[in-house]
Design a protein around this motif. Structure first.
Motif, PDB file in Angstrom:
ATOM      1  N   ALA A 130       0.809  -1.279   0.075  1.00 30.40           N
ATOM      2  CA  ALA A 130       0.058   0.106   0.024  1.00 30.40           C
ATOM      3  C   ALA A 130       0.990   1.234   0.025  1.00 30.40           C
ATOM      4  N   HIS A 175       0.564   3.725  -3.285  1.00 21.10           N
ATOM      5  CA  HIS A 175       0.160   5.149  -3.277  1.00 21.10           C
ATOM      6  C   HIS A 175       1.380   6.380  -2.916  1.00 21.10           C
ATOM      7  N   ARG A 218       3.267   6.842  -0.283  1.00 21.60           N
ATOM      8  CA  ARG A 218       2.983   7.581   1.065  1.00 21.60           C
ATOM      9  C   ARG A 218       4.406   7.650   1.831  1.00 21.60           C
ATOM     10  N   ALA A 258       6.597   6.506  -5.316  1.00 19.89           N
ATOM     11  CA  ALA A 258       5.791   5.446  -5.527  1.00 19.89           C
ATOM     12  C   ALA A 258       6.475   4.474  -6.409  1.00 19.89           C
ATOM     13  N   SER A 272      -6.831  -2.796  -1.239  1.00 20.55           N
ATOM     14  CA  SER A 272      -5.587  -1.898  -2.017  1.00 20.55           C
ATOM     15  C   SER A 272      -5.844  -2.308  -3.682  1.00 20.55           C
ATOM     16  N   LYS A 274      -8.944   3.161  -9.644  1.00 18.46           N
ATOM     17  CA  LYS A 274      -8.178   4.671 -10.164  1.00 18.46           C
ATOM     18  C   LYS A 274      -7.300   4.507 -11.050  1.00 18.46           C
ATOM     19  N   LEU A 276      -4.163   3.060 -11.050  1.00 16.03           N
ATOM     20  CA  LEU A 276      -2.799   3.276 -10.634  1.00 16.03           C
ATOM     21  C   LEU A 276      -1.545   2.265 -11.157  1.00 16.03           C
TER      22      LEU A 276
END
Length: 367
Positions: A247, A251, A253, A257, A280, A287, A289
């Motif tokens: 995750a 994302h 974070r 990424a 996820s 989305k 990703l």
């Protein structure tokens, strides 16, 4: 209410739970526990220190799914017959060095109950080994007088209790049972019930020192250092660490990424049924990703999480149905998902249920 065994208690409780679920559906989204359908037969579900595969049966629903246990059921063709499946853990008063000692202990424990209501016809407790661990297999046939005169039924309960290999003071129990106007356990339950027991797989508990070190790195804003530790844990079989690292990478974070590596780690965790990884992956395809946006694939991942009563996944599936993401728009299905999500704790789902006129869309039988 007391009963002869927890598996037997589950069989009795499921009939009441099914009736309660059918009776709900007022102006507000109902509170938990609602009966939630299980749509992915045979999927792997994780618990604290072990995994199981849900029975490969149509029509299953859950009333509870928690880190230390679950309760599932199925109404048979005759509504007066129910099948139940239980997963639970317990900490006994002592440790067991052998399967025989465990069998003796569990037999005595399962003998306690309510003799005014339940008459036991037979109780077999057999020392057993599973994955090299001491276990006991039980088979209980009983007659339950029920709460009312017309509630009387036979109950047939089967199950297995094992010592966890890493925690000798932890017992893991799987059970299945049938309650109804039958003279023996139905053959069509025996095979999936036996496969359910055989699916038990023990998992390592995350080493506290390494996990603590990763958390300390996160608090110090050293996300890359935390991911390095999580990757080591994931390589050693910790699917929770794989889900968290995946995750973070998907994302971005706290660090750049890495969509391909993040998705790889999430898919690794998803093999163990980790809800956070399943959700996820749904978000990845919802989305777009690092992949083309694909609502159909997103819904597949969300549905696996929704089966384990994840409210956010259920909320998203409701939005998909409301918007007609994958097929024809279906407001009724959307409301069903939002009802379940609200019952499992989603405030937003409760608002969507209320504000989109879901009460008026419910079938008359649920009023």
């Amino acid at each position: 209410m007391r009963h002869t065994t927890i598996a037997l208690a589950a069989a009795l409780a499921l009939l009441a739970a099914a009736g309660a679920a059918r009776a709900q559906g007022g102006a507000k989204a109902p509170a938990a526990p609602l009966a939630n359908p299980v749509t992915n037969r045979g999927a792997t579900w994780p618990f604290a220190g072990f995994l199981v595969s849900v029975p490969d049966l149509p029509g299953l629903y859950s009333t509870h799914v928690r880190p230390n246990g679950a309760l599932l059921g199925r109404l048979a063709a005759n509504p007066l017959r129910t099948w139940s499946f239980t997963v639970l853990t317990r900490k006994p008063e002592r440790r067991f060095e052998s399967a025989r000692a465990l069998a003796q202990h569990m037999r005595a424990r399962r003998e306690t109950g309510d003799p005014q209501r339940v008459t036991k016809r037979s109780h077999r407790e057999t020392a057993h080994q599973h994955a090299g661990q001491p276990c006991t297999r039980y088979a209980i046939d009983a007659y339950d007088r029920g709460e009312r005169t017309d509630d009387a039924s036979n109950v047939f309960a089967r199950g297995m209790t094992c010592v966890h290999p890493e925690k000798p003071d932890l017992l893991v129990e799987l059970g299945f049972a049938e309650r109804g106007a039958v003279d023996a356990l139905s053959p069509e339950l025996e095979q999936p019930g036996g496969a359910f027991l055989a699916s038990l797989r023990f998992m390592p508990f995350a080493p506290p020192a390494e996990l603590g070190a990763a958390q300390a790195r996160m608090r110090a804003n050293d996300v890359a250092g935390a991911v390095e530790i999580l990757n080591r844990l994931a390589a050693a079989g910790d699917s929770g660490a794989a889900a968290l690292a995946g995750a973070i990478l998907v994302h971005g974070r706290g660090m750049p990424a890495d969509l391909d590596e993040g998705r790889r780690l999430l898919e690794l965790a998803a093999k163990d049924g980790r809800v956070d990884a399943l959700f996820s992956l749904g978000a990845v395809f919802d989305k777009g990703l690092g992949v083309p946006r694909d609502p159909e694939v997103a819904a597949k991942w969300f549905s696996l999480a929704a089966d384990q009563r994840d409210p956010q996944a259920q909320l998203n599936l409701g939005i998909f149905e409301w918007n007609g993401e994958n097929a024809q728009r279906d407001p009724r299905k959307a409301c069903d998902w939002w009802r379940m999500a609200a019952g499992n704790g989603s405030t937003r789902a409760g608002l969507l249920f209320r504000d989109n006129g879901c009460k008026q869309l419910e079938p008359a039988a649920k009023q």
